[in-house]
Design a protein around this motif. Structure first.
Motif, PDB file in Angstrom:
ATOM      1  N   GLU A 285       0.827  -1.205   0.000  1.00  0.00           N
ATOM      2  CA  GLU A 285       0.000   0.000   0.000  1.00  0.00           C
ATOM      3  C   GLU A 285       0.862   1.256   0.000  1.00  0.00           C
ATOM      4  O   GLU A 285       0.547   2.244  -0.668  1.00  0.00           O
ATOM      5  CB  GLU A 285      -0.947  -0.011   1.200  1.00  0.00           C
TER       6      GLU A 285
ATOM      7  N   THR B 282     -11.602   5.527  -6.138  1.00  0.00           N
ATOM      8  CA  THR B 282     -11.386   4.467  -5.154  1.00  0.00           C
ATOM      9  C   THR B 282     -12.710   3.764  -4.902  1.00  0.00           C
ATOM     10  O   THR B 282     -13.772   4.406  -4.903  1.00  0.00           O
ATOM     11  CB  THR B 282     -10.844   5.015  -3.824  1.00  0.00           C
TER      12      THR B 282
ATOM     13  N   GLU C 281     -14.382   0.419  -2.394  1.00  0.00           N
ATOM     14  CA  GLU C 281     -14.177  -0.617  -1.402  1.00  0.00           C
ATOM     15  C   GLU C 281     -15.073  -1.799  -1.729  1.00  0.00           C
ATOM     16  O   GLU C 281     -16.277  -1.652  -1.942  1.00  0.00           O
ATOM     17  CB  GLU C 281     -14.491  -0.096   0.002  1.00  0.00           C
ATOM     18  N   SER C 282     -14.470  -2.979  -1.783  1.00  0.00           N
ATOM     19  CA  SER C 282     -15.217  -4.191  -2.090  1.00  0.00           C
ATOM     20  C   SER C 282     -15.972  -4.649  -0.856  1.00  0.00           C
ATOM     21  O   SER C 282     -15.682  -4.207   0.261  1.00  0.00           O
ATOM     22  CB  SER C 282     -14.261  -5.293  -2.551  1.00  0.00           C
TER      23      SER C 282
ATOM     24  N   HIS D 255     -11.644  -4.753   0.839  1.00  0.00           N
ATOM     25  CA  HIS D 255     -10.441  -4.404   0.077  1.00  0.00           C
ATOM     26  C   HIS D 255     -10.669  -3.099  -0.679  1.00  0.00           C
ATOM     27  O   HIS D 255     -11.701  -2.903  -1.312  1.00  0.00           O
ATOM     28  CB  HIS D 255     -10.094  -5.512  -0.913  1.00  0.00           C
TER      29      HIS D 255
ATOM     30  N   THR E  20      -9.784  -0.744  -3.702  1.00  0.00           N
ATOM     31  CA  THR E  20      -9.170  -0.650  -5.025  1.00  0.00           C
ATOM     32  C   THR E  20      -8.939   0.811  -5.343  1.00  0.00           C
ATOM     33  O   THR E  20      -9.854   1.633  -5.256  1.00  0.00           O
ATOM     34  CB  THR E  20     -10.063  -1.276  -6.105  1.00  0.00           C
TER      35      THR E  20
END
Length: 268
Positions: free
Chosen positions: A70, A83, A85-86, A90, A92
């Motif tokens: 990161e 950006t 967020e999954s 996570h 991305t």
């Protein structure tokens, strides 16, 4: 406008094959010598070698420890585009890196690397391509071009394709502006990015897990020229001409904030 001979040359069959015999590349390896040894007797004037950026990075020692991934992405980032967020938490990051390339994770790669390490993109892929092309031309006595490729996602479309991030001795665009189409209509904006098309064609024979990191493309000798030709950096669209410089959510948030600030200016 291209003349009849140039048009005819582009209609010849295109042949693409992987270059076998390249061993695992370690930091400090003489990559040009490794490719030259594998390609001896196989190349002809006008051939284009497409070299996976991963082995260029390995030879250049672009390794960092895995627990710094990161931080490495942050260090390689010059502009955040989007950006997400999954569901698993996570994050991305789609960013523009120091090479001007917009991609996920700034091109920081954790696949096919030694345990505990990750790999950054080459420092200057165009310079890497020029060094390879110059050495191959000298050692093998053939006028070849070199593309350095990397796998990137695309806006509006799922999946990934290979793109050229470095180029030497290859026209990266085929500028058809000023010519006419088959019906005689003028071509005003038509300028295919042939470097990206060749990189994608090469990936069809290299694959992702076959350990065949170099491919040869034959049939477009008309694209091969001086090592002083503009490199792949010229493919990157300048920010002032980028109509999609932000992700949709980020653009909305920026516009909302600007509108709110305009409606409620700070009191003086």
């Amino acid at each position: 406008m291209r003349d009849a001979e140039e048009v005819h040359s582009s209609m010849r069959p295109l042949t693409v094959w992987p270059l076998a015999g390249i061993p695992e590349v370690a930091s400090g390896a003489d990559l040009a010598a490794m490719i030259a040894d594998a390609a001896a007797g196989e190349l002809a004037d006008g051939d284009i070698l497409v070299v996976t950026s991963k082995i260029v990075s390995k030879a250049e020692g672009r390794f960092v420890t895995a627990d710094d991934r990161e931080d490495a992405i942050t260090a390689e980032t010059v502009r955040v585009v989007a950006t997400r967020e999954s569901p698993g938490g996570h994050l991305t990051r789609i960013v523009q890196n120091r090479l001007g390339i917009v991609s996920a994770a700034a091109g920081v790669d954790a696949s096919n690397t030694p345990e505990g390490t990750i790999l950054l993109l080459p420092v200057d892929p165009d310079a890497s391509a020029r060094a390879l092309a110059a050495t191959l031309r000298e050692r093998l006595g053939v006028q070849v071009g070199v593309l350095v490729s990397d796998t990137l996602g695309r806006a509006w479309r799922d999946g990934q394709t290979d793109h050229a991030i470095g180029a030497a001795g290859v026209h990266v665009f085929e500028d058809l502006r000023g010519g006419t189409d088959a019906e005689g209509r003028p071509l005003v904006v038509t300028m295919p990015c042939v470097a990206d098309e060749l990189a994608s064609a090469a990936d069809l024979v290299k694959g992702k897990a076959s350990r065949l990191p170099v491919a040869v493309v034959r049939g477009r000798a008309d694209l091969v020229g001086s090592l002083d030709l503009p490199g792949a950096r010229s493919i990157v669209r300048p920010l002032e001409r980028d109509m999609f410089r932000l992700g949709a959510d980020e653009a909305y948030a920026e516009g909302f904030a600007a509108g709110a600030a305009s409606a409620h200016p700070a009191s003086r």
